[in-house]
Design an enzyme around this catalytic site. Structure first.
Site: not given
Ligand code: EPZ
Length: 427
Positions: A22-23, A93, A117, A122, A125, A306, A398
């Site tokens: 996914k990432n 995000r 979230c 999150r 910057d 994770d 998700r």
């Protein structure tokens, strides 16, 4: 409302294949903006976040075609907008991953400021500071970020305060056409970044040092579309490895690089878990009690945040006391609070969780706090006494494709159930 019901105590064993990461997939999709034309992505996971990113690209004018369940054809030659809608950025995000590509292609972008979230503020910057160093000017108005690069981007050295995955990715994508060389110091080293850089270089970019703390992007001209296959999902693989460690029966996990889970697997071996490594697969089992160990999450190659919830589930049933330290997100212990409802003995002290092993868990109604915590709650239900009902399973959808089907195929007694909202609260 859909819930997941898990009946504990049944053997869970066999073989499972994981999907594309996914990432990685989400960023590869965003990166297609940099190469006008048709890019084909293979091994794309069929998950909610990918569908949202597809909507973002369509909003920008791209044509996104689902060739089959795991293959997307994305034509970005028709992209004619540089504004992402708030409704989509708040849902995910990772939508901010289009910021860098839009700036590189159009010299401007309008992206909704991502809200926080469940796992933390999150903010972005570091993305903004790095892009400003390259010559991007920012305004924030009514929750939208207006980015412009009136004089184009000029390569320079950007020092990241923290090895942020998203900031590293946005800076890489923004600087592919920058004048000169952009150097990212303290760059994130996650395997998903290597996958993104591999595809960008296949497209004609000139990016060196991916996987090390210093990445150099040498500005080039136009990129061309390619066909690229998404790297295997190390976190989905780690989740099933944790399940094999929990239930003790052998579970073989296929479709990913075991080296991408290096420290996790070494830690699991310290916990008394047997891990056999093969080509793009591992087999995990356990024949003795889980030993307590201390864990601290860090950017890759450190222990991945994770995998924190899934590992805490193991430690909750270990012999002894473990300390889990969460260094990446400021609020990622809600899973522990839910696990307390199932009889775990965990004390939260700031960034530390003191986990005292207990002899067993009992089924309960619990609420998914986030994607990984939700999967870990289902995992806990596999060995809990009685029935566990997991709510807010949209979090799980998700990032996990066919999670219930894959667990069922391993022998678990798990099912999705539609319940009226009130009834779920009474269960
Ligand atoms: C990516 O998020 C992953 N998401 C996360 O996976 C993962 O947990 C995280 O990297 C760390 O590995 C995707 O790739 C879509 P960061 P990202 O920028 O890029 C703070 C999952 O479960 N920060 O490395 O947002 C930030 O708030 C998800 O699959 C700033 O303060 O992570 C966080 O506390 C969850 N300012 C920390 O740094 C910034 O400008 C790490 O964030 C950027 C980040």
């Amino acid at each position: 409302m859909e819930v997941i019901c898990v009946e504990g105590g049944y053997p869970v064993t066999g073989k499972v294949s994981v999907e594309g990461a996914k990432n990685s997939a989400l960023k590869l999709m965003a990166a297609t903006i940099l190469a006008p034309g048709v890019t084909t992505l293979k091994n794309v996971p069929n998950i909610a976040d990918v569908h949202v990113m597809g909507k973002v690209l369509k909003e920008l004018g791209a044509i996104v075609q689902v060739v089959d369940e795991h293959t997307l054809r994305i034509d970005t030659s028709t992209v004619d907008s540089w504004e992402t809608p708030y409704s989509l950025v708040t849902r995910m995000r990772a939508s901010t991953a289009v910021l860098g590509p839009l700036i590189a292609r159009f010299g401007k972008a309008i992206v909704a400021m991502p809200g926080g979230c469940n796992i933390g503020a999150r903010s972005i910057d570091m993305h903004i500071l790095g892009l400003e160093a390259l010559g991007v000017e920012f305004d924030v108005d009514h929750g939208d970020i207006y980015a412009t690069a009136p004089n184009g981007l000029t390569g320079t050295t950007v020092n990241l305060e923290f090895a942020s995955v998203g900031a590293t990715e946005n800076l890489i994508m923004a600087s592919v056409h920058a004048k000169g060389i952009t150097t990212i110091d303290n760059a994130a080293r996650e395997p998903e970044i290597q996958d993104l850089v591999d595809m960008l270089n296949e497209m004609g970019a000139d990016i060196r040092g991916a996987g090390t703390p210093v990445i150099e992007i040498h500005g080039v001209g136009e990129l061309h579309p390619v066909t690229h296959s998404v790297t295997g999902d190390r976190i989905e693989a780690g989740t099933f490895a944790a399940i094999g460690a929990l239930v003790g029966e052998p579970i073989t996990v296929r479709g990913f690089e075991p080296d991408h889970l290096g420290l996790v697997l070494r830690k699991y071996e310290q916990m008394g878990i047997e891990v056999k490594r093969g080509h793009r697969c591992i087999t995990v089992s356990r024949s003795r009690p889980i030993s307590a160990v201390d864990i601290q999450t860090l950017p890759f190659p450190g222990f991945p945040t994770d995998m924190q919830a899934q590992t805490m589930c193991l430690l909750a049933l270990a012999q002894g006391t473990s300390i889990v330290t969460e260094n990446v997100f400021e609020n990622r212990f809600m899973f522990a609070s839910e696990l307390q409802r199932m009889g775990s003995d965990i004390t939260i002290q700031g960034h530390h969780a003191v986990v005292r092993g207990v002899s067993g868990l009992s089924g309960a109604e619990v609420r998914s706090p986030d994607l990984r915590g939700g999967a870990a709650l289902v995992m806990a239900g596999l060995v809990a006494d009685g029935m566990t009902t997991v709510l807010d399973i949209y979090h799980i959808d998700r990032g996990y494709e066919r999670f219930v089907e894959k667990l069922t195929a391993l022998g678990a007694h798990v099912s999705r159930k539609e319940v009226p909202d009130m009834e779920a609260l009474d269960v």
